[in-house]
Design an enzyme around this catalytic site. Structure first.
Site, PDB file in Angstrom:
ATOM      1  N   LYS A   1      95.001 140.519 -79.215  1.00  0.00           N
ATOM      2  CA  LYS A   1      94.736 139.261 -79.927  1.00  0.00           C
ATOM      3  C   LYS A   1      96.011 138.447 -80.047  1.00  0.00           C
ATOM      4  O   LYS A   1      96.086 137.300 -79.614  1.00  0.00           O
ATOM      5  CB  LYS A   1      94.178 139.543 -81.315  1.00  0.00           C
ATOM      6  CG  LYS A   1      94.329 138.384 -82.314  1.00  0.00           C
ATOM      7  CD  LYS A   1      93.736 138.646 -83.653  1.00  0.00           C
ATOM      8  CE  LYS A   1      94.628 138.756 -84.810  1.00  0.00           C
ATOM      9  NZ  LYS A   1      95.446 137.678 -85.263  1.00  0.00           N
ATOM     10  N   ASN A   2      97.079 139.030 -80.627  1.00  0.00           N
ATOM     11  CA  ASN A   2      98.257 138.227 -80.955  1.00  0.00           C
ATOM     12  C   ASN A   2      99.021 137.778 -79.726  1.00  0.00           C
ATOM     13  O   ASN A   2      99.641 136.714 -79.725  1.00  0.00           O
ATOM     14  CB  ASN A   2      99.142 138.971 -81.954  1.00  0.00           C
ATOM     15  CG  ASN A   2      98.471 139.033 -83.321  1.00  0.00           C
ATOM     16  OD1 ASN A   2      97.545 138.260 -83.595  1.00  0.00           O
ATOM     17  ND2 ASN A   2      98.883 139.966 -84.142  1.00  0.00           N
TER      18      ASN A   2
ATOM     19  N   ASP B   1     109.509 127.863 -91.994  1.00  0.00           N
ATOM     20  CA  ASP B   1     110.858 127.278 -92.004  1.00  0.00           C
ATOM     21  C   ASP B   1     111.701 127.721 -90.812  1.00  0.00           C
ATOM     22  O   ASP B   1     112.517 126.947 -90.293  1.00  0.00           O
ATOM     23  CB  ASP B   1     111.580 127.637 -93.304  1.00  0.00           C
ATOM     24  CG  ASP B   1     111.656 129.146 -93.522  1.00  0.00           C
ATOM     25  OD1 ASP B   1     110.594 129.777 -93.650  1.00  0.00           O
ATOM     26  OD2 ASP B   1     112.774 129.700 -93.492  1.00  0.00           O
ATOM     27  N   GLN B   2     111.492 128.939 -90.332  1.00  0.00           N
ATOM     28  CA  GLN B   2     112.289 129.418 -89.187  1.00  0.00           C
ATOM     29  C   GLN B   2     111.845 128.755 -87.878  1.00  0.00           C
ATOM     30  O   GLN B   2     112.671 128.522 -86.992  1.00  0.00           O
ATOM     31  CB  GLN B   2     112.168 130.947 -89.073  1.00  0.00           C
ATOM     32  CG  GLN B   2     112.695 131.679 -90.291  1.00  0.00           C
ATOM     33  CD  GLN B   2     114.194 131.423 -90.504  1.00  0.00           C
ATOM     34  OE1 GLN B   2     115.024 131.667 -89.629  1.00  0.00           O
ATOM     35  NE2 GLN B   2     114.539 130.865 -91.668  1.00  0.00           N
TER      36      GLN B   2
ATOM     37  N   ASP C   1     100.437 145.300 -89.766  1.00  0.00           N
ATOM     38  CA  ASP C   1      99.002 145.088 -89.514  1.00  0.00           C
ATOM     39  C   ASP C   1      98.208 146.390 -89.570  1.00  0.00           C
ATOM     40  O   ASP C   1      96.980 146.350 -89.666  1.00  0.00           O
ATOM     41  CB  ASP C   1      98.779 144.433 -88.145  1.00  0.00           C
ATOM     42  CG  ASP C   1      99.283 143.001 -88.133  1.00  0.00           C
ATOM     43  OD1 ASP C   1      99.367 142.413 -87.049  1.00  0.00           O
ATOM     44  OD2 ASP C   1      99.622 142.486 -89.215  1.00  0.00           O
TER      45      ASP C   1
ATOM     46  N   ARG D   1     103.359 132.186 -96.347  1.00  0.00           N
ATOM     47  CA  ARG D   1     103.679 132.298 -94.914  1.00  0.00           C
ATOM     48  C   ARG D   1     104.319 130.990 -94.451  1.00  0.00           C
ATOM     49  O   ARG D   1     103.745 130.206 -93.738  1.00  0.00           O
ATOM     50  CB  ARG D   1     102.422 132.636 -94.121  1.00  0.00           C
ATOM     51  CG  ARG D   1     101.753 133.913 -94.625  1.00  0.00           C
ATOM     52  CD  ARG D   1     100.517 134.263 -93.860  1.00  0.00           C
ATOM     53  NE  ARG D   1     100.839 134.879 -92.564  1.00  0.00           N
ATOM     54  CZ  ARG D   1      99.888 135.244 -91.692  1.00  0.00           C
ATOM     55  NH1 ARG D   1      98.630 134.990 -91.956  1.00  0.00           N
ATOM     56  NH2 ARG D   1     100.221 135.813 -90.538  1.00  0.00           N
TER      57      ARG D   1
ATOM     58  N   ILE E   1     106.828 143.454 -95.309  1.00  0.00           N
ATOM     59  CA  ILE E   1     106.796 142.227 -94.509  1.00  0.00           C
ATOM     60  C   ILE E   1     106.112 141.073 -95.245  1.00  0.00           C
ATOM     61  O   ILE E   1     106.609 139.956 -95.247  1.00  0.00           O
ATOM     62  CB  ILE E   1     106.079 142.486 -93.151  1.00  0.00           C
ATOM     63  CG1 ILE E   1     106.685 143.688 -92.424  1.00  0.00           C
ATOM     64  CG2 ILE E   1     106.082 141.221 -92.301  1.00  0.00           C
ATOM     65  CD1 ILE E   1     108.126 143.500 -91.990  1.00  0.00           C
TER      66      ILE E   1
ATOM     67  N   ARG F   1      87.308 137.810 -86.302  1.00  0.00           N
ATOM     68  CA  ARG F   1      88.404 136.948 -85.834  1.00  0.00           C
ATOM     69  C   ARG F   1      89.368 137.718 -84.938  1.00  0.00           C
ATOM     70  O   ARG F   1      90.017 137.141 -84.076  1.00  0.00           O
ATOM     71  CB  ARG F   1      89.187 136.399 -87.038  1.00  0.00           C
ATOM     72  CG  ARG F   1      88.528 135.285 -87.769  1.00  0.00           C
ATOM     73  CD  ARG F   1      89.488 134.649 -88.743  1.00  0.00           C
ATOM     74  NE  ARG F   1      90.806 134.472 -88.098  1.00  0.00           N
ATOM     75  CZ  ARG F   1      91.933 134.307 -88.776  1.00  0.00           C
ATOM     76  NH1 ARG F   1      91.905 134.313 -90.101  1.00  0.00           N
ATOM     77  NH2 ARG F   1      93.081 134.135 -88.163  1.00  0.00           N
TER      78      ARG F   1
ATOM     79  N   CYS G   1      95.310 134.340 -92.427  1.00  0.00           N
ATOM     80  CA  CYS G   1      94.926 135.291 -93.473  1.00  0.00           C
ATOM     81  C   CYS G   1      95.801 135.099 -94.726  1.00  0.00           C
ATOM     82  O   CYS G   1      96.994 134.886 -94.629  1.00  0.00           O
ATOM     83  CB  CYS G   1      95.119 136.721 -92.973  1.00  0.00           C
ATOM     84  SG  CYS G   1      93.859 137.216 -91.803  1.00  0.00           S
TER      85      CYS G   1
HETATM   86  C1  EPZ Z   1     102.402 137.533 -86.740  1.00  0.00           C
HETATM   87  O1  EPZ Z   1     102.317 136.698 -87.895  1.00  0.00           O
HETATM   88  C2  EPZ Z   1     101.012 138.091 -86.557  1.00  0.00           C
HETATM   89  N1  EPZ Z   1     100.082 136.996 -86.341  1.00  0.00           N
HETATM   90  C3  EPZ Z   1     100.610 138.889 -87.791  1.00  0.00           C
HETATM   91  O2  EPZ Z   1      99.355 139.496 -87.528  1.00  0.00           O
HETATM   92  C4  EPZ Z   1     101.622 139.999 -88.038  1.00  0.00           C
HETATM   93  O3  EPZ Z   1     101.305 140.647 -89.259  1.00  0.00           O
HETATM   94  C5  EPZ Z   1     103.028 139.408 -88.118  1.00  0.00           C
HETATM   95  O4  EPZ Z   1     103.306 138.627 -86.937  1.00  0.00           O
HETATM   96  C6  EPZ Z   1     104.087 140.483 -88.242  1.00  0.00           C
HETATM   97  O5  EPZ Z   1     103.996 141.350 -87.147  1.00  0.00           O
HETATM   98  C7  EPZ Z   1     100.011 136.450 -85.096  1.00  0.00           C
HETATM   99  O6  EPZ Z   1     100.686 136.876 -84.176  1.00  0.00           O
HETATM  100  C8  EPZ Z   1      99.039 135.314 -84.933  1.00  0.00           C
HETATM  101  P1  EPZ Z   1     106.140 136.639 -88.941  1.00  0.00           P
HETATM  102  P2  EPZ Z   1     103.532 135.700 -88.261  1.00  0.00           P
HETATM  103  O7  EPZ Z   1     106.561 135.272 -88.592  1.00  0.00           O
HETATM  104  O8  EPZ Z   1     104.084 135.135 -87.001  1.00  0.00           O
HETATM  105  C9  EPZ Z   1     108.206 135.389 -93.046  1.00  0.00           C
HETATM  106  C10 EPZ Z   1      97.101 139.960 -87.826  1.00  0.00           C
HETATM  107  O9  EPZ Z   1      96.496 140.631 -88.668  1.00  0.00           O
HETATM  108  N2  EPZ Z   1     108.495 134.130 -92.368  1.00  0.00           N
HETATM  109  O10 EPZ Z   1     106.682 137.806 -88.173  1.00  0.00           O
HETATM  110  O11 EPZ Z   1     103.096 134.804 -89.324  1.00  0.00           O
HETATM  111  C11 EPZ Z   1     106.704 135.592 -93.255  1.00  0.00           C
HETATM  112  O12 EPZ Z   1     106.284 134.949 -94.443  1.00  0.00           O
HETATM  113  C12 EPZ Z   1      98.212 139.039 -88.263  1.00  0.00           C
HETATM  114  O13 EPZ Z   1      96.890 140.005 -86.580  1.00  0.00           O
HETATM  115  C13 EPZ Z   1     109.254 133.168 -93.027  1.00  0.00           C
HETATM  116  O14 EPZ Z   1     109.673 133.350 -94.171  1.00  0.00           O
HETATM  117  O15 EPZ Z   1     104.556 136.753 -88.874  1.00  0.00           O
HETATM  118  C14 EPZ Z   1     106.583 137.082 -93.337  1.00  0.00           C
HETATM  119  O16 EPZ Z   1     106.896 137.506 -94.635  1.00  0.00           O
HETATM  120  C15 EPZ Z   1      98.416 139.065 -89.763  1.00  0.00           C
HETATM  121  N3  EPZ Z   1     109.523 132.001 -92.389  1.00  0.00           N
HETATM  122  C16 EPZ Z   1     107.658 137.577 -92.375  1.00  0.00           C
HETATM  123  O17 EPZ Z   1     108.572 136.482 -92.204  1.00  0.00           O
HETATM  124  C17 EPZ Z   1     109.073 131.745 -91.116  1.00  0.00           C
HETATM  125  O18 EPZ Z   1     109.371 130.654 -90.586  1.00  0.00           O
HETATM  126  C18 EPZ Z   1     107.126 137.957 -90.997  1.00  0.00           C
HETATM  127  O19 EPZ Z   1     106.378 136.851 -90.520  1.00  0.00           O
HETATM  128  C19 EPZ Z   1     108.315 132.732 -90.456  1.00  0.00           C
HETATM  129  C20 EPZ Z   1     108.043 133.911 -91.100  1.00  0.00           C
END
Ligand code: EPZ
Length: 421
Positions: free
Chosen positions: A24-25, A128-129, A307, A125, A329, A399, A120
């Site tokens: 999916k991702n 900013d990065q 996840d 979420r 996370i 989803r 979700c």
């Molecule tokens: C991806 O989400 C996945 N979603 C998530 O899977 C997965 O849990 C996550 O990566 C971690 O592996 C998709 O790929 C569509 P992150 P993402 O950016 O990109 C913080 C599922 O169930 N953060 O790695 O949103 C964030 O809040 C979903 O398939 C910032 O602060 O995850 C989190 O605490 C759920 N600022 C941490 O970093 C940013 O700009 C990791 O987020 C970006 C992220």
């Protein structure tokens, strides 16, 4: 509330062979990434899930020609007819991964207007990065009416992420592949699907090195050609099926996997006393003894995936003792445990730690899914519980999992859909 519910009669051990669908991702990133190409792309092994269907609709909205053959799991995307670089709010709100259109459209057309992403409810979420990366590459950023406006020709640079973020690593990589000059991403995410997206881009002519490590080097190119690419199998679906097999004390072979992606989960299941073995693309999960309790702490890849925290915590509700689950996370990813209490689970949540005291048995009950992986966790709890479990709002599960109920039924689970009152 969804119009249907899932009904599970528990205590049926899962036995036999099943297979894992395409990731999916990775699919949610590779599909928008095709907009960076100047010729048609064919993406193979795509899962037929709701999030992929939303991306299909967004591509059509942008003007791309798209054919999604769900039976053959193949999507053909011709970006040459794209007329717009705007992803309306009502679409972007439907899923988190809509943010990948920011990097793809900005990288290809020098402009992107994308509604803030949905996704979700597992905590705050921010993006900013992502914004930090686009701005460092030279994009002007504006925010208006829930939309993110990006504009500018991009020049390669060095970007250090403040935390490891899968989404920002991929999104900024998408924007950088056609920037002028070289880009280096440090403190980058190393997940398998980061590598898969880089492999897709390289197969279309990009020049990316180091994906899968914490430093990714990208040499900007003038253009990307089209071609055919097969996405990797779904790491999280693989893990969910492994946990379901262990939870029902079954004996299951999962085909089409990449066992090396599953090492963190396999190690924890072995620690619990579950027999896990693999050969080529098959993973066997057999229960040999009772489940020992463990301490589980989610980390970025190659650590234990966040996840799989929710499905695993369902398994731990019946481990023989006290387990600890630490969610590092996301800041609100325990809501499924509130629902499991209704089934007799004994859980205390304190900050980012859930303390789970194993009980001899869960009892079936009506419960409500609150997010994708939390919904999968409730399915696993229902498979374990005595009696009937009804899961409301199961649409979350559709989803991210392709025909999960069918795969579980084929393994012997008593699970079906019914109209929800
Ligand atoms: C991806 O989400 C996945 N979603 C998530 O899977 C997965 O849990 C996550 O990566 C971690 O592996 C998709 O790929 C569509 P992150 P993402 O950016 O990109 C913080 C599922 O169930 N953060 O790695 O949103 C964030 O809040 C979903 O398939 C910032 O602060 O995850 C989190 O605490 C759920 N600022 C941490 O970093 C940013 O700009 C990791 O987020 C970006 C992220």
């Amino acid at each position: 509330m969804d119009r249907y519910k899932l009904v599970i009669r528990g205590e049926q051990p899962l036995n036999g062979d099943t297979y894992v669908s395409g990731g999916k991702n990775t699919s949610l990133a590779v599909i928008p990434a095709t907009l960076l190409c100047e010729e048609p792309c064919i993406i193979e092994n795509l899962p037929d899930i709701e999030d992929v269907r939303v991306l299909h609709r967004i591509l059509l909205e942008l003007g791309a020609k798209v054919d999604f053959n769900t039976a053959e799991k193949r999507m053909t995307i011709d970006p040459r007819s794209v007329k717009s670089a705007t992803v309306p709010f009502q679409y972007s709100q439907m899923m988190r991964a809509s943010y990948y259109f920011m990097g793809a459209l900005l990288g290809r057309y020098g402009t992107a207007d994308v509604g803030y992403p949905g996704g979700c409810d597992i905590g705050s979420r921010p993006i900013d990065q992502h914004i930090k990366g686009f701005s460092a590459l030279g994009s002007e950023i504006s925010e208006y009416n829930g939309m993110m406006g990006l504009k500018g020709s991009l020049t390669g640079t060095i970007i250090n992420f403040d935390m490891v973020t899968v989404g920002a690593t991929i999104n900024v990589m998408l924007a950088a592949v056609r920037a002028r000059g070289n880009t280096v991403l440090t403190n980058a995410a190393r997940e398998p699907h980061v590598v898969d997206v880089a492999n897709f881009l390289n197969s279309m002519g990009a020049k990316i090195k180091g994906a899968g490590t914490d430093t990714i080097r990208i040499r900007g190119v003038e253009h990307l050609h089209g071609g055919t690419y097969t996405v990797i199998p779904d790491q999280i679906e693989t893990g969910t099926l492994m946990i379901a097999a262990a939870a029902t004390r079954g004996d299951v072979a999962i085909h089409g996997t990449i066992p090396t992606h599953m090492e963190a989960l396999s190690a924890k299941l072995l620690e619990m006393g579950v027999s896990v073995s693999s050969q080529d693309d098959v993973i066997w999960v057999r229960i040999r003894r009772g489940h020992r309790p463990i301490r589980l702490s989610t980390q970025e890849y190659p650590g234990f995936p966040t996840d799989l925290q929710q499905p695993m915590s369902a398994l731990l509700t019946r481990a023989g003792g006290h387990s600890e689950v630490i969610e590092n996370i996301f800041d609100n990813r325990f809501k499924h445990l509130d629902e499991m209490r209704r089934m007799g689970a004994k859980v205390i949540i304190s900050g980012k730690t859930a303390y789970i005291e194993g009980v001899p048995q869960l009892r079936g009950a009506p419960v409500t899914a609150t997010d994708l992986r939390g919904g999968a966790a409730l399915v696993i709890a229902g498979l374990m519980a005595s009696g009937m479990t009804e899961i409301f709002n199961p649409g979350f599960i559709a989803r991210g999992y392709e025909r999960l109920e069918d795969k579980l039924s084929s393994l012997g689970a008593d699970i079906h859909r019914e109209a929800a009152e």
